[in-house]
Write an enzyme that holds these catalytic residues in place. Structure first.
Site, PDB file in Angstrom:
ATOM      1  N   GLY A 111       0.673  -1.149  -0.152  1.00  0.00           N
ATOM      2  CA  GLY A 111       0.132  -0.005   0.046  1.00  0.00           C
ATOM      3  C   GLY A 111       1.157   1.380   0.186  1.00  0.00           C
ATOM      4  CB  SER A 112       0.821   4.482  -1.487  1.00  0.00           C
ATOM      5  OG  SER A 112       0.945   3.966  -2.710  1.00  0.00           O
ATOM      6  N   GLY A 113       1.516   5.414   1.424  1.00  0.00           N
ATOM      7  CA  GLY A 113       1.564   5.911   2.747  1.00  0.00           C
ATOM      8  C   GLY A 113       2.759   5.409   3.400  1.00  0.00           C
ATOM      9  CG  HIS A 114       3.597   2.055   4.079  1.00  0.00           C
ATOM     10  ND1 HIS A 114       2.972   2.317   5.466  1.00  0.00           N
ATOM     11  CD2 HIS A 114       3.057   1.117   3.268  1.00  0.00           C
ATOM     12  CE1 HIS A 114       2.057   1.410   5.430  1.00  0.00           C
ATOM     13  NE2 HIS A 114       1.895   0.652   4.436  1.00  0.00           N
ATOM     14  CE  LYS A 116       4.820  -3.623   3.718  1.00  0.00           C
ATOM     15  NZ  LYS A 116       4.662  -3.217   2.286  1.00  0.00           N
ATOM     16  CG  ASP A 149       0.734  -6.537   1.394  1.00  0.00           C
ATOM     17  OD1 ASP A 149      -0.235  -6.021   1.996  1.00  0.00           O
ATOM     18  OD2 ASP A 149       1.438  -5.606   0.910  1.00  0.00           O
ATOM     19  CG  HIS A 170      -1.342  -0.930   6.895  1.00  0.00           C
ATOM     20  ND1 HIS A 170      -0.152  -1.992   7.651  1.00  0.00           N
ATOM     21  CD2 HIS A 170      -0.980  -0.898   5.577  1.00  0.00           C
ATOM     22  CE1 HIS A 170       0.340  -2.353   6.475  1.00  0.00           C
ATOM     23  NE2 HIS A 170      -0.108  -2.120   5.424  1.00  0.00           N
TER      24      HIS A 170
END
Ligand code: ADP
Ligand code: ADP
Ligand code: MG
Ligand code: MG
Ligand code: MG
Ligand code: MG
Lengths: 333, 214, 333, 214
Positions: C53-56, C104, C109, C219
């Site tokens: 996911g994005s945001g990391h 991960k 995922d 998350h």
């Protein structure tokens, strides 16, 4: 106040302990709160000293190392360091070729660096030249202000003058590089939220959920005006308009475009901003030669960003690409 | 002590200033939050606590030595704008005093020398919304009161009065020096933190010194 | 919600535009949302693909480049990418020596990478090996959980396996490095504040001013328990106790100690944390061979940090020191 | 349409599911905020919007093709846990259906094939606090109702009832699969987002399909 700290009074000392532990290649003088290059003074090289209030990390301590600063003085949070610190740093980096002070234009920083230079002049023969950065177009440089603030361009000055010094250029030329960079760079910043000075314990200002501050500096101070929250696209325009209006950035070898996070803004958002900045620059006929995106000059946990443009020529580009090895900026080595 | 201000009197002044600064620390920082960077109270308190600590560690022998030590301590412990400014203020005061006890006129001259040091260091003018807006009227009032034959106590009260009025008069001003000047018009409507701490300095003088010659 | 974004629905696409503009040395496939090394596929080298996911950010796109990943797939915020993306990435980095998937351990995922591997197997002869990271000691690996989460160690796996691949090691050995690193690494995280998923528009959880979450993931999910706010010193102990209790980190060649910011925590505080972490390690007889302090694996603008320890040997240290050239991690080149 | 479920009926089901998912998007995300990562509503809405878009762009010819297209779209547009799980669900349903219209029994068999796909992909069991806790009772109730001779409409109503009960029954459960399992005991007391969207899927079946054979 929610922070990863111990006693608010110890935050600078504690962070310096952390820097010392994490970066054995640096030498931290805890008493004077100065971060030195491990191999300082480098004989025959111009020494670069900067410093300022803490809370802007990685600036300045994180920019100490090969190709950038020789020493950085850490003041209390948002408070210029004291002359003793700067004098200790100056003596510690004097390799016989003189020392450059890189000073951000704030009343406190300028006065304390001045007093340090007076101290050093009285005590030793070290030649000291000071260059003051003042790139913030949010502030008019007039009789009615303390002049423009030194903001984003300071990072670029430290890199470029650092590279010039590393090349072995003499003090006058290194200072010239610093002055040129400051003269050809302009910045403008904005904030979505305030920050909280640890010793103050509460946010410096209140900002409603649907508003933002335009024209902020890097000390959590309010900006020039408060406007309604806007999309990244419009923010990029608001920040770039005064920058592009102040200096012609078209033509030549282009610019270094620097989108800087204020500390609490995640990289995801900085890249969104960079996309918009790049779009405005393209539309304005400004060629981007190099870019830098990240949180390099922060205001504690403030959310927001600043945009800096620097007009470059071949020499500056070469200096930019030269190796640098610091905790905060590293390439080529 | 009809023979003037002794080292102990000036020490009492410094201690009293340190005490009121500590008492008003949060207020000074709150004022600095509005138009600055939220550290003036912390700065002054850190500096004055160190100054008192230094007095205890190494008690200076005479008035000039005492104020010099205070000035040096402020210069090397405060930083920011207020460190060099208040530091220079006390250093210049020290330079204007001799080792002997100061009479009222000597004290007033020293205060003005301190003021001139602040001007030399900070290059501000009255009306710029800085500590000068309290310090200048205070010096003027002190001189005037002494010239009209008032005793030190009453003269200091007049000076403190003038400082407080000067402090209040900073509220409508648009700042032209220091960090508040970055705010432009938005700086109007707020009281200057440095003028506020300077008013405290004069208040402390009244508390600590006014009794000395009365 | 205060963010430097345009439409919340476009945040990932916009950030990828920014990455492409800021990093001409990378190639961004905007349709598939894959960030590639500019020179991918590198013939004869094992290709490394990760994603999530994005945001990391900077993870994973910011870790693409020489000595680290060959490609990274960007999902929606906090949402695993889809198999098509991973398949496109896998094909794009296949230089004939096979491809390693670094995954991960999250249900989404793992399933999406599995489906991608099935797709690739059906379509081409590319050999794919997946290594799943699961280093988060906040979660018990038992029948009653989805297993431990993959957190901080993932950054180290990407660096170390990336260096092994760059050296020319074959797929099985590169995968071995990744598995070893995961097996010898443990992490634990905490949050001072929640983050706000752009599409959700409000904080994922509420946290009173005097409380923090211990045992969070990346998350924005709440952690294992909520406790009173504590000084950095105690937080370091709370995070390290379960880490040190889970694996013996003493002896040998020491550890890589990694203090990671969650996105909204400034570097100043991370150094304060690192000082405390170093103190606990010293007291516990754990030798720090290398350290990493910064925001490398974030949860949007969440304030907080995680601590990761990785037991290293000579080979891993050599791989750590090997040149890396990515937007997020760079040295030696 | 006494001759079974046609492509148009299944399309109506998908459209109705997309509609209720959009309607409940915020609710699904709020549920996922409590025990997950605040994206289930966004994920499902993005996927179902794309699925409907794909149906409009390239209308499939038969029931199996339609559900396959929906499954493929979800797999390639959703991501996260729900993408592969709902994607696999529709793909397996498609695999169990032929090109011809499905009668009630065929539909029930397909639904169970979808369920088995979810189990194969996600390896969860009933009681783990996942979408299975709505899907398993729904399939069981559907089979039972059809076995006892109820018409499809009534049988679907029984299935939707069971799904809603299963959804509600997730509240006290401690999650053992998916992101909520990281919360341990703290996951108890919250309704599972996936079970909630699955209950909506069955509600949509009642609205769109119950009339088809009644
Ligand atoms: N040039 C100047 N001359 C005189 N006083 C000044 C000047 N600049 C700032 N000041 C005073 O200093 C005060 C701020 O002090 P402080 O907050 O401690 O330092 P900083 O501005 O560096 O944070 C102001 O309120 C003002 O009264
Ligand atoms: N292994 C699994 N088997 C079945 N359903 C699962 C499994 N893991 C998660 N789920 C379902 O997926 C839902 C979460 O979906 P979503 O939020 O879209 O994905 P993510 O958890 O990746 O963010 C959960 O509420 C649960 O019902
Ligand atoms: Mg300050
Ligand atoms: Mg201040
Ligand atoms: Mg998700
Ligand atoms: Mg979710």
């Amino acid at each position: 106040m929610k922070k990863l700290i111990n006693d608010p009074a110890d935050v600078v000392a504690d962070a310096l302990r952390g820097m010392a532990a994490a970066h054995p290649e640096l030498r931290v003088d805890h008493e004077n709160r100065v971060v030195f290059r491990g191999d300082a003074p480098v004989q025959g090289k111009v020494g670069l000293v900067s410093g300022g209030g803490s809370g802007h990390e990685p600036m300045h301590g994180g920019f100490v190392g090969l190709g950038m600063l020789d020493a950085a003085c850490a003041g209390e949070v948002f408070t210029s360091p004291v002359p003793d610190q700067m004098a200790a740093a100056t003596k510690g980096v004097d390799g016989g070729a003189g020392v450059l002070h890189i000073v951000k234009n704030y009343t406190g920083d300028v006065m304390n660096f001045e007093m340090a230079a007076e101290l050093v002049a009285a005590e030793s023969g070290t030649e000291v030249v000071a260059v003051v950065t003042d790139d913030d177009v949010a502030v008019q440089d007039s009789l009615y202000t303390a002049g423009r603030r030194g903001v984003g361009v300071t990072v670029l000055v430290e890199k470029l003058a650092g590279a010039a010094a590393e090349e072995g250029r003499p003090l006058a030329q290194v200072a010239d590089v610093a002055r040129t960079v400051n003269g050809q760079g302009r910045s403008m910043g904005m904030a979505l939220t305030s920050c909280t000075v640890p010793a103050a314990g509460k946010p410096t200002f209140d900002l409603p959920d649907d508003e933002m501050e335009i024209g902020i500096g890097i000390h959590g101070e309010p900006g020039r005006r408060r406007v309604r929250l806007a999309p990244a696209r419009e923010i990029a325009e608001m920040l770039l308009e005064p920058v592009l209006g102040d200096l012609d950035f078209t033509g030549g070898d282009g610019v270094i475009a620097f989108v800087n996070g204020m500390g609490g803004t995640p990289l995801l958002e900085l890249y969104v901003m960079y996309a918009e900045v790049a779009a405005v620059l393209e539309k304005s006929g400004v060629r981007v030669a190099r870019s830098l995106v990240g949180s390099y000059m922060t205001s504690l946990e403030m959310a927001g960003c600043s945009v800096t443009l620097l007009k470059v020529d071949e020499d500056l580009l070469r200096l930019w690409d030269a190796p640098v090895r610091t905790p905060g900026l590293r390439w080529g080595i | 002590m009809a023979d003037g201000l002794h080292t102990a009197d000036l020490e009492a002044w410094i201690r009293e200033f340190a005490r009121v600064v500590a008492e008003h620390r949060e207020e000074l920082t709150a004022l600095d939050s509005a138009i600055g960077d939220a550290d003036h109270g912390t700065n002054m308190d850190r500096g004055m606590t160190a100054a008192v600590g230094a007095l205890e560690a190494a008690p200076p022998a005479d008035p000039a030595a005492l104020l010099k030590q205070v000035g040096m301590t402020l210069v090397s412990k405060v930083g920011g704008a207020s460190g060099p400014l208040y530091g220079t203020f006390f250093l210049r005061m020290a330079g204007a005093l001799g080792p002997e006890p100061a009479d009222a006129a000597a004290f007033a001259r020293a205060l003005r020398a301190g003021l001139e040091g602040v001007v030399a260091r900070g290059k501000a003018e009255p009306g710029d919304k800085t500590m000068l807006d309290a310090l200048v009227p205070a010096c003027d009032a002190l001189d005037e009161a002494l010239a009209s034959g008032k005793p030190l106590g009453a003269a200091l009260e007049a000076a403190a009065d003038a400082a407080r009025q000067g402090r209040d008069a900073t509220i409508p001003l648009v700042a032209r020096k220091g960090r508040a000047s970055y705010l432009g018009e938005r700086s109007a409507g707020h009281q200057d933190p440095g003028a506020t701490s300077t008013a405290l300095l004069l208040d402390a003088a009244v508390s600590a010194l006014a009794g000395s010659q009365s």
